[in-house]
Design a protein around this motif. Structure first.
Motif, PDB file in Angstrom:
ATOM      1  N   THR A 166      47.378  57.775  -4.319  1.00 24.25           N
ATOM      2  CA  THR A 166      46.534  56.525  -4.396  1.00 24.25           C
ATOM      3  C   THR A 166      45.330  56.263  -4.903  1.00 24.25           C
ATOM      4  O   THR A 166      44.983  55.412  -5.649  1.00 24.25           O
ATOM      5  N   ASP A 167      44.580  57.310  -4.782  1.00 26.29           N
ATOM      6  CA  ASP A 167      43.290  57.415  -5.322  1.00 26.29           C
ATOM      7  C   ASP A 167      43.326  57.535  -6.641  1.00 26.29           C
ATOM      8  O   ASP A 167      42.418  56.833  -7.719  1.00 26.29           O
ATOM      9  N   HIS A 182      39.853  52.689  -1.189  1.00 24.52           N
ATOM     10  CA  HIS A 182      40.438  53.394  -2.092  1.00 24.52           C
ATOM     11  C   HIS A 182      39.638  53.153  -3.344  1.00 24.52           C
ATOM     12  O   HIS A 182      39.259  54.008  -4.310  1.00 24.52           O
TER      13      HIS A 182
END
Length: 536
Positions: free
Chosen positions: A174-175, A217
């Motif tokens: 995700t990051d 994020h």
């Protein structure tokens, strides 16, 4: 109210298609002319490119000194009523008048009439309709001619450089996706212009919980982005960009044990946290009063900040270099009686070599008595259009050469000694010398360039107003600008010249130039005021 009949004699100028095209071609730049030629080659089958040098028309430079007819003088003087923009608009559409009795129609039909003087007879040899120049040998673009070596040498973009570094980071999926998104959101300078909330809202416009998760994020990804090279990339403003670079240098100095350098960097970091206008004005006194540091440390810190890169992505930008191709070449050919002589010639690389297609013209001539009279007349008009296009292009270059020769004759001192010897010159002087109108000279000198021993300049560069002198003469504004640049180049870095001092120095040279005029010329030269030129 009594009705009656009356007779009135008046003169009106009709802008024929030939005159419209001549005016339009005259004001086009070299690039625009090339595009116009390519379009005409696509539209008119009677035009073709040739590598041969054709004979020039009789009305060209061989007839420069010929007496101008009264009709031509009337056409030139009538241009006073037509602004350049109005003429361009008139060239694309037929204007209408509220008084139909005073309007001279261009043609009886909607199609432009290219028959010129009214004759419909074709010349025995259409090969004479040519002009010196050279065109492209094919329609291939530059990209199609590049080889693999050139493509391999192409510059790497900022995004590609950052993506390659991101591959070495250990992050969650995700990051990593958030980091890729931020990298693609950077501008050419390496700045992240949009707030993280707006970027997250673009991906999740409705769900507030998901929006906050995306912001989290993106915040983590922004920290990762700031750790990549070039240092300062991903900053939201100039202050943050400078802070990131100073913090990086500070960490290096502390790691290497450079105590004095680390102290200066600490002060620099404090300056970058203050409003940027204090740094722009180099307001040392105010920064010291705010407790940023001592006078000496603030000066050293400002000098250090000045060496940082305000645009981290600048070196990755593939800047398209606009190379100016001169229309006219000026070459020194020796001296006559101690006076340098110069040859003025057209640049053959910008002149399209066009000619009438002999085969098509001969076929049209041999089938003059065919059944399809309307089709034959249409093709004959296209042939005449091709002839006029070639003639107008040749006339365009002849006019450019005449004007350029007159400019070189008037500005001989510039071509011998440089811009300091430039003399005042206005359009009317060249117009009166050549028997043309000022608007024609203006069109010729716009977006046309001359290659000289001192560089390539637009033809308008050689025109300038005059400033009064003590001797009663005039000094060119271009020469005054060059003199101001010379004064500033030789000034002391610790005591730069103010506008008042420069004005006084010009008066010592016999040139009357007010302080405000000096400031205007200095700003035009993109030279900072004295307070910003002063060395710390």
């Amino acid at each position: 109210m009594k009705q009656g009949l009356s007779l009135r004699v008046s003169q009106h100028l009709a802008l024929t298609p030939q005159l419209q095209q001549s005016i339009r071609l005259l004001q086009l730049s070299t690039l625009e002319l090339s595009q116009e030629v390519e379009q005409m080659l696509d539209e008119n089958p009677f035009l073709e490119l040739t590598e041969d040098r054709a004979e020039r028309e009789d009305f060209g430079l061989n007839a420069v000194d010929a007496t101008v007819s009264e009709g031509d003088r009337l056409s030139e003087s009538s241009e006073v009523d037509y602004a350049p923009s109005a003429v361009a608009d008139y060239a694309t559409s037929t204007s209408t008048s509220s008084n139909d009795e005073e309007t001279t129609p261009l043609s009886s039909s909607d199609e432009p009439n290219w028959e010129g003087d009214g004759t419909t007879e074709m010349t025995p040899d259409d090969g004479e309709w040519g002009v010196d120049a050279k065109g492209k040998a094919n329609n291939l673009g530059d990209d199609e001619e590049k080889d693999a070596t050139e493509l391999a040498r192409s510059a790497e973009s900022l995004q590609t450089f950052l993506h390659r570094q991101a591959l070495s980071l250990r992050t969650t999926a995700t990051d990593a996706a958030a980091l890729r998104f931020l990298i693609e959101s950077l501008n050419d300078d390496g700045y992240l212009e949009d707030p993280l909330e707006e970027l997250a809202r673009c991906l999740s416009p409705g769900d507030e919980e998901q929006l906050q998760d995306l912001v989290h994020h993106f915040t983590v990804a922004l920290g990762l982005l700031h750790s990549l090279e070039p240092v300062g990339v991903g900053a939201r403003d100039l202050g943050e960009c400078l802070r990131l670079q100073v913090a990086y240098l500070l960490a290096q100095a502390e790691e290497e044990g450079e105590i004095e350098r680390a102290e200066v960097l600490q002060v620099a970091l404090g300056i970058c946290r203050q409003p940027m206008d204090l740094l722009a004005r180099r307001d040392i006194k105010r920064l010291v009063q705010m407790g940023v540091g001592s006078d000496t440390l603030v000066r050293e810190a400002i000098a250090l900040i000045a060496r940082l890169e305000p645009k981290p992505g600048r070196r990755f930008v593939d800047v398209e270099r606009n190379i100016v191709v001169p229309d006219v070449l000026v070459v020194a050919i020796g001296k006559a009686g101690g006076i340098p002589k110069f040859r003025v010639q057209l640049n053959p690389e910008v002149m399209p070599r066009l000619k009438v297609h002999d085969i098509y013209a001969n076929v049209l001539r041999n089938h003059r008595g065919g059944r399809d009279g309307a089709g034959h007349a249409a093709l004959q008009q296209r042939l005449q259009e091709a002839r006029w296009f070639i003639k107008n292009i040749q006339q365009r270059f002849d006019t450019i050469l005449r004007v350029s020769t007159a400019i070189v004759e008037r500005q001989k001192n510039f071509f011998t000694h440089g811009e300091l010897a430039m003399r005042p010159l206005v359009l009317r002087e060249i117009a009166d010398e050549l028997g043309l109108h000022e608007s024609t000279i203006s069109r010729v000198t716009t977006a046309k360039y001359m290659a000289t021993p001192f560089g390539t300049f637009e033809l308008k560069y050689f025109f300038g107003s005059g400033l009064g002198t003590e001797s009663g003469g005039n000094a060119s504004s271009t020469a005054v600008r060059a003199l101001i640049k010379q004064f500033i180049a030789s000034e002391s870095a610790k005591k730069p010249l103010s506008d008042n001092q420069i004005s006084d120095m010009l008066k010592e040279q016999g040139i009357e130039c007010a302080r405000r005029t000096v400031a205007k010329y200095r700003e035009g030269l993109k030279i900072a005021p004295a307070s910003l030129r002063k060395a710390l």
